[in-house]
Scaffold this active site. Structure first.
Site, short mmCIF file in Angstrom:
data_model
loop_
_atom_site.label_atom_id
_atom_site.label_comp_id
_atom_site.label_asym_id
_atom_site.label_seq_id
_atom_site.Cartn_x
_atom_site.Cartn_y
_atom_site.Cartn_z
N TYR A 17 0.63 -1.17 0.10
CA TYR A 17 0.02 0.07 -0.14
C TYR A 17 0.88 1.38 -0.19
CZ TYR A 17 -3.62 -3.13 1.20
OH TYR A 17 -4.62 -4.44 1.21
N HIS A 22 -4.92 5.84 -1.26
CA HIS A 22 -5.73 5.82 -0.05
C HIS A 22 -4.74 6.02 0.86
CE1 HIS A 22 -9.43 5.00 1.50
NE2 HIS A 22 -9.40 3.80 1.81
N PHE A 76 -5.45 -1.25 9.55
CA PHE A 76 -6.33 -1.06 8.53
C PHE A 76 -7.31 0.11 8.39
CE2 PHE A 76 -4.11 -5.07 7.69
CZ PHE A 76 -3.47 -4.94 6.55
N ASN A 78 -10.49 0.54 7.58
CA ASN A 78 -11.90 0.25 8.05
C ASN A 78 -11.77 0.26 9.57
OD1 ASN A 78 -12.52 0.22 5.57
ND2 ASN A 78 -13.37 -1.56 5.50
N ASN A 124 -14.25 5.15 4.85
CA ASN A 124 -14.43 4.27 6.02
C ASN A 124 -13.60 4.57 7.07
OD1 ASN A 124 -16.52 2.79 4.96
ND2 ASN A 124 -14.97 1.51 3.41
#
EC number: 3.1.1.29
Length: 201
Positions: A17, A22, A76, A78, A124
């Site tokens: 990532y 994001h 993470f 969420n 989220n």
């Protein structure tokens, strides 16, 4: 511990990532850390790393002011709220003293917005933080990533990396965002909002 506040950058942990859209929030925290480490008068120390929920640093952002906590949740996206709540509870930081930096689909790359409170706009990470803190009343630093090209899929876009041609723009945004946070720390909401929202690369 005397601190000025808590700055949280949102993202997902793991090399896969790194530098994805994001993870713009993570990139902002990294930029703040690099800036502090270049300043011989700024103190910056890691308080926790490799923990399950978060990586955390205490750094001088403004000379002569109490340090700030800088955090990268490792839960993470969420579940970001779990990390934020753990930090806020341990260090007794109120939501009004928090800034959450995150990617924003509704702004093009090169634009930013700073605001207190508001909705989650489908993000989220913000949703999790709002739920865990029990309030939406924390500051948001919205870092534009733009929307995918026509017909493009949103998940693939936000989890995709910035292109090489985006590098200069990303760097300019991060530099301006650092100045915006310094403005917030020294002059407050109104001045920071004016500076950040008016930024053009």
């Amino acid at each position: 511990m005397n601190i000025s506040g808590l700055i949280i950058g949102l993202g997902n942990p793991g090399r896969e990532y790194d530098r994805t859209r994001h993870n713009f929030g993570f990139m902002f925290i990294d930029a703040l850390l690099e800036e502090a480490q270049r300043n011989p008068f700024a103190r910056c120390e890691q308080l926790s790393g490799g923990k399950k929920k978060y990586d955390l640093w205490r750094c001088d952002i403004v000379e002569g002011q109490a340090p700030w906590l800088l955090a990268k949740p490792q839960t993470f996206m969420n579940l970001s709220g779990e990390a934020v709540l753990a930090i806020a509870s341990f260090y007794r930081v109120k939501p009004a003293a928090m800034v959450v930096a995150h990617d924003e689909l509704d702004l093009p790359l090169g634009r930013m917005r700073f605001k207190m409170g508001g909705g989650n706009a489908g993000h989220n990470g913000l949703k999790s933080i709002t739920q865990c803190l029990g309030t939406p009343d924390f500051h948001r630093l919205r870092l534009g990533i733009g929307k995918p090209p026509a017909g493009g899929e949103t998940t693939g876009w936000v989890l995709g990396r910035f292109s090489q041609s985006d590098t200069a723009m990303v760097d300019a945004v991060l530099e301006a965002a650092i100045q915006g946070i310094r403005t917030f720390a020294t002059e407050g909401d109104v001045a920071a909002t004016q500076y950040i929202n008016a930024f053009r690369p």
